[in-house]
Enzyme design. Structure first.
Site, mmCIF file in Angstrom:
data_model
loop_
_atom_site.group_PDB
_atom_site.id
_atom_site.type_symbol
_atom_site.label_atom_id
_atom_site.label_comp_id
_atom_site.label_asym_id
_atom_site.label_seq_id
_atom_site.Cartn_x
_atom_site.Cartn_y
_atom_site.Cartn_z
ATOM 1 N N GLY A 70 0.787 -1.227 0.000
ATOM 2 C CA GLY A 70 0.000 0.000 0.000
ATOM 3 C C GLY A 70 0.815 1.272 0.000
ATOM 4 C CG ASP A 71 3.846 4.022 1.867
ATOM 5 O OD1 ASP A 71 3.625 4.888 0.993
ATOM 6 O OD2 ASP A 71 4.473 4.265 2.916
ATOM 7 N N PRO A 72 4.110 1.976 -1.983
ATOM 8 C CG PRO A 72 3.316 1.642 -4.172
ATOM 9 C CD PRO A 72 2.860 1.964 -2.755
#
Length: 225
Positions: free
Chosen positions: A81-83
């Site tokens: 969710g946080d690339p």
């Protein structure tokens, strides 16, 4: 310990993929405030000079990144969710490596299939079916009259893809879709807000490496399979 479980699940998902590196995690050494995982020695994913100097083909690294992201969404239903660039690295053998698994989200099998259908309907310019997909995904309430929404979707899609499908980019379509939210009874479920943010972030990384990057040009051969 949830992050440790996330790492293990990502590791299982990509265990047979020679292009993706997921660090190992030591569950026996983890606690409520500490996660003990493998140190990743890599190049920041937006460091184009570093990637080139290491001998890695930049375009192939972009392809690897796009496909690994799509596999998370469309195959596994568990996605990072946080690339952002601090969480993705290029290894010197060309693999992509992910770290920081505290923010992940899941999609059900039915939602994965609807997403795949939506991509196919978009490529085929079947806007009635696209509107139906919006209902299935929860963007529109069941029973919503899609008659005025269909031409609006058509306009967004045609404007976003430009002269050809290869010109499509998420930033443009997201900007135009945000305008639609104020005109019609559309809501964006939380899980898809995360999907959209994840896709926008990954597209931004790719465009840093290759300004002429076009998402669907790279993604469609995978989706078409």
């Amino acid at each position: 310990m949830q992050e440790a479980r996330n790492i293990e699940e990502f590791g299982r998902n990509f265990a047979s993929d020679p292009t993706v590196k997921i660090p190992w995690v030591r569950r026996d050494l983890c606690g409520s405030k500490v996660v003990v995982m493998e140190w990743i020695e890599g190049i920041r994913c937006t460091d184009i000079n570093g990637i080139r100097t290491s001998g890695v083909d930049v375009e192939e690294f972009i392809r690897v990144g796009v496909v690994s992201g799509l596999r998370q969404l469309l195959e596994f239903g568990l996605f990072h969710g946080d690339p952002h660039p601090g969480n993705i690295f290029c290894l010197r053998d060309g693999r992509i490596a992910y770290v920081d698994f505290g923010n992940v989200a899941q999609l059900s099998n039915s939602n994965k299939q609807v997403l795949i259908d939506a991509v196919v309907h978009a490529v085929n310019e079947d806007y009635d079916e696209m509107a139906g997909d919006f209902i299935k995904l929860g963007f529109l309430s069941p029973g919503t009259d899609i008659t005025p929404i269909v031409p609006a979707l058509e306009k967004i899609w045609r404007d976003s893809k430009g002269q050809s499908l290869a010109d499509f980019n998420f930033r443009t379509v997201t900007s135009k879709f945000n305008e639609l939210v104020y005109q019609y009874p559309i809501r964006i479920p939380e899980r898809y807000s995360l999907v959209i943010r994840s896709l926008l972030t990954q597209e931004g990384i790719c465009m840093t490496l290759k300004p002429q990057f076009h998402f669907l040009e790279v993604a469609y051969p995978y989706v078409a399979r």
